[in-house]
Scaffold this active site. Structure first.
Site, short mmCIF file in Angstrom:
data_model
loop_
_atom_site.label_atom_id
_atom_site.label_comp_id
_atom_site.label_asym_id
_atom_site.label_seq_id
_atom_site.Cartn_x
_atom_site.Cartn_y
_atom_site.Cartn_z
N GLY A 175 0.83 -1.21 0.00
CA GLY A 175 0.00 0.00 0.00
C GLY A 175 0.86 1.24 0.00
N GLY A 195 -0.13 4.59 0.34
CA GLY A 195 -0.87 5.77 0.75
C GLY A 195 0.01 6.57 1.68
N CYS A 202 -7.03 13.70 1.51
CA CYS A 202 -7.77 14.75 2.22
C CYS A 202 -8.02 15.96 1.33
CB CYS A 202 -6.99 15.18 3.46
SG CYS A 202 -6.59 13.82 4.55
N GLU A 251 -28.38 12.88 7.29
CA GLU A 251 -27.59 12.24 8.34
C GLU A 251 -28.53 11.38 9.20
OE1 GLU A 251 -24.25 11.99 9.47
OE2 GLU A 251 -25.31 10.66 10.84
N ILE A 281 5.81 -8.70 10.91
CA ILE A 281 4.78 -7.97 10.15
C ILE A 281 4.28 -6.77 10.95
CG2 ILE A 281 2.57 -8.08 8.93
CD1 ILE A 281 3.00 -10.99 8.44
N TYR A 282 4.40 -5.60 10.36
CA TYR A 282 3.97 -4.35 10.96
C TYR A 282 2.72 -3.84 10.22
CZ TYR A 282 8.72 -4.45 12.81
OH TYR A 282 9.88 -4.82 13.43
N TYR A 323 -0.20 38.42 22.63
CA TYR A 323 -1.22 39.38 22.22
C TYR A 323 -0.65 40.50 21.37
CZ TYR A 323 -3.98 43.66 22.75
OH TYR A 323 -4.64 44.83 22.52
#
Lengths: 449, 135
Positions: A9, A11, A44, A178, A276-277, A424
């Site tokens: 993957g 992503g 996103c 919804e 395996i992670y 400020y």
């Protein structure tokens, strides 16, 4: 011999794992196997491509394929893993030319992501019904929206509302449905959600909460929906009813999933199978406040978990602290953010809470561009510790959410927040920070002995 | 100089597909990273370069560039002996981002097989065509 790291993957989590594995071990063989035709890109950002704010879809790619070469990350796109033998440490996959290939690994990282949940509604498979997960989904929605007048979005979570916003920007009449009693329910309390809802409705976008969809209507192509017996016209429907972790491969190879249904990992992002992670949308995370397993499925969580998985898979040492599920979004020009637990979640975990809210100005009141901002903070009775925050306002919501998250992570109490120094200057901030005032408002509600 | 999708390609240089450029100055070859390479890497924060006098082979790693999030090897576009390294970029790596074809050069070598090895690199026109294929 160099270590072989295989990542399934590409992503956000997969890429982050690869980059950090490379930083940890300059000689490792690093391979990423990805089903899509694009390497890691910003999911996103897709609503903002639909809305026309981002013109070039290619700009969403984190790195071009040629840069992967430069980083010596072996990128195999349009390739699908069919099996993993964790005994012989072999990944079997079908490559872009439909050939079956085997690949040995010393460390394997699962970043298989998540897929949109398709709710069991009659007519959900009709033409004109979309989800938004991939670049190709995004292109389909853009194309459909150019021939549509009325759009219906099902689901008023983050993706649903950002998509509604995008379609509105494209000039469509948008209606949102919804099933739950309020919008953004995973993040906001009802009083805060109501403010966001009114603001969106002020733009002419209708939102129906507490509404079930009976049916998506139309012959072959969608022409509308029926909700609680009432008919609504639509030329296109977008389903935004959440995502489910992709765990098929993990389960097939004996990697355990947890109570949330996503892959179980420890703080080093190791699964229950040695070597395996896993990281990103396919795993469950530990909540920093409750220590319970939760789903995070946010981009920030994915890159941080990917980093930890990549470092550990390459022989280094890193841990992931857990999540507060901090989020921020801009919905119809209103900034919305939250972190930690909301009231509903806190009560479901048995916390007794007290809250404080304030509506204030982002800069000095007399400064022309000062915008209205509302802050709500949640504290635990007894310990007086901050456990959540929600902000709605015109500007600067993201850094404020980050500072609340830092306060939660460092265990600050309502007094610590009131005592925190703030900066400020009239064009940039107000003399009193709205976070300080929300904490004071909370304190005024309890009797401290 | 031409601009391909916002990336500069300079006339008179040779290019490798590892985003490395070469400028031949009489018997010396100057080596650096291309505009495409530096822009896609973003801000470079650390540079590792070879020692003087070392022999590097075409296609092997001569050094590395590190950003906050990534690290890449610089692959030697030519073989030869390292004559000079850019000490300035070691102390100020952002020079590579600011001026990749000038102040941001990395090493100078005395090439050992220049004319044969240059044939394996892209000239200006081929580099332009190649840049057009990059996203």
């Amino acid at each position: 011999m160099s270590k072989s790291i295989v990542i399934i993957g590409c992503g956000a989590a997969g890429l982050s794992a690869a980059l950090n594995a490379r930083k940890t071990d300059r000689n490792a063989n690093i391979t990423i196997i990805e089903q899509e035709e694009y390497p890691a890109y910003s999911r996103c950002a897709l609503p903002f491509v639909i809305g026309g704010e981002i013109k070039d879809i290619n700009s969403l790619l984190a790195f071009s394929p040629s840069m992967y070469k430069m980083m010596r990350i072996d990128l195999r796109l349009k390739s699908r893993v069919i099996d993993v033998d964790s005994k012989s440490k072999t990944v079997m996959y079908i490559d872009h030319q439909s050939r079956e290939e085997n690949l040995h690994y010393d460390s394997l990282i699962l970043t298989t992501g998540a897929s949109p949940i398709i709710p069991p509604i009659n007519g959900v498979n009709k033409r004109g019904v979309y989800v938004l997960r991939t670049i190709n989904d995004c292109k389909s929605i853009i194309e459909a929206s150019s021939n549509s007048k009325n759009a219906i979005v099902i689901g008023a979570g983050l993706v649903g509302l950002e998509t509604a916003d995008a379609l509105y920007r494209r000039g469509l009449n948008v209606t949102v449905f919804e099933i739950l009693p309020s919008i953004l329910r995973a993040s906001l309390d009802e009083d805060m959600a109501e403010i966001v809802k009114s603001s969106i409705e002020g733009k002419g976008v209708k939102i129906f909460v507490n509404r079930r969809i009976d049916e998506i209507t139309g012959d072959d192509r969608v022409d509308g929906i029926i909700s609680d017996g009432e008919r609504f016209k639509a030329d296109m429907v977008v389903l935004a009813t959440g995502v489910r972790a992709n765990t098929e491969l993990a389960e097939k190879i004996g990697v355990q999933t947890g109570v949330t249904g996503a892959i179980k990992v420890n703080s080093r992002m190791e699964t229950t199978v040695k070597g395996i992670y896993a990281a990103g949308d396919c795993v469950e995370s530990r909540h920093i406040i409750t220590s319970q397993a939760v789903l995070s499925q946010l981009g920030t969580t994915a890159v941080k978990q990917g980093r930890v998985a990549g470092i550990n898979a390459a022989g280094g040492y890193a841990t992931f602290p857990g999540v507060l599920n901090s989020m921020v979004s801009r919905i119809f020009n209103l900034e919305v953010g939250s972190t930690g637990l909301n009231t509903l979640q806190a009560e479901s975990y048995g916390f007794k809470v007290f809250t404080g809210s304030v509506t204030w100005k982002t800069r000095a009141e007399y400064y022309p561009e000062a915008k209205s901002i509302r802050v709500k903070l949640l504290f635990e009775r007894g310990s007086l510790k901050i456990i959540g925050g929600q902000i709605i306002g015109g500007e600067f919501v993201a850094p404020r959410i980050d500072s609340i998250a830092q306060a939660i992570q460092s265990g600050m109490t309502v007094f610590d927040i009131i005592d925190s120094e703030t900066c400020y200057s009239p064009p940039l901030a107000n003399t009193w920070s709205p976070i300080t005032l929300a904490a004071e408002s909370a304190l005024s509600k309890i009797k401290v002995t | 100089m031409v601009r391909i999708n916002n990336y500069e390609v300079i006339d008179g240089l040779y290019y490798s597909e590892n985003h490395v450029w070469v400028r031949v100055e009489r018997d010396i070859a100057v080596i650096g990273i291309t505009d495409y390479g530096q822009k896609n890497l973003r801000e470079i924060v650390n540079v590792v370069l070879p020692d003087l006098g070392v022999f590097i082979n075409q296609g092997t790693v001569l050094g590395s560039l590190e950003t906050v999030k990534a690290v890449v090897d610089v692959v030697a576009p030519l073989s030869g002996i390292v004559k000079e390294v850019n000490e300035k970029v070691k102390s100020k790596p952002s020079l590579i981002n600011e001026d990749p074809y000038g102040e941001g050069w990395l090493v100078k070598i005395t090439p050992s097989n220049l004319h044969v090895e240059l044939l394996r690199l892209m000239d200006f026109n081929r580099a332009i065509e190649w840049h057009k294929t990059l996203t």
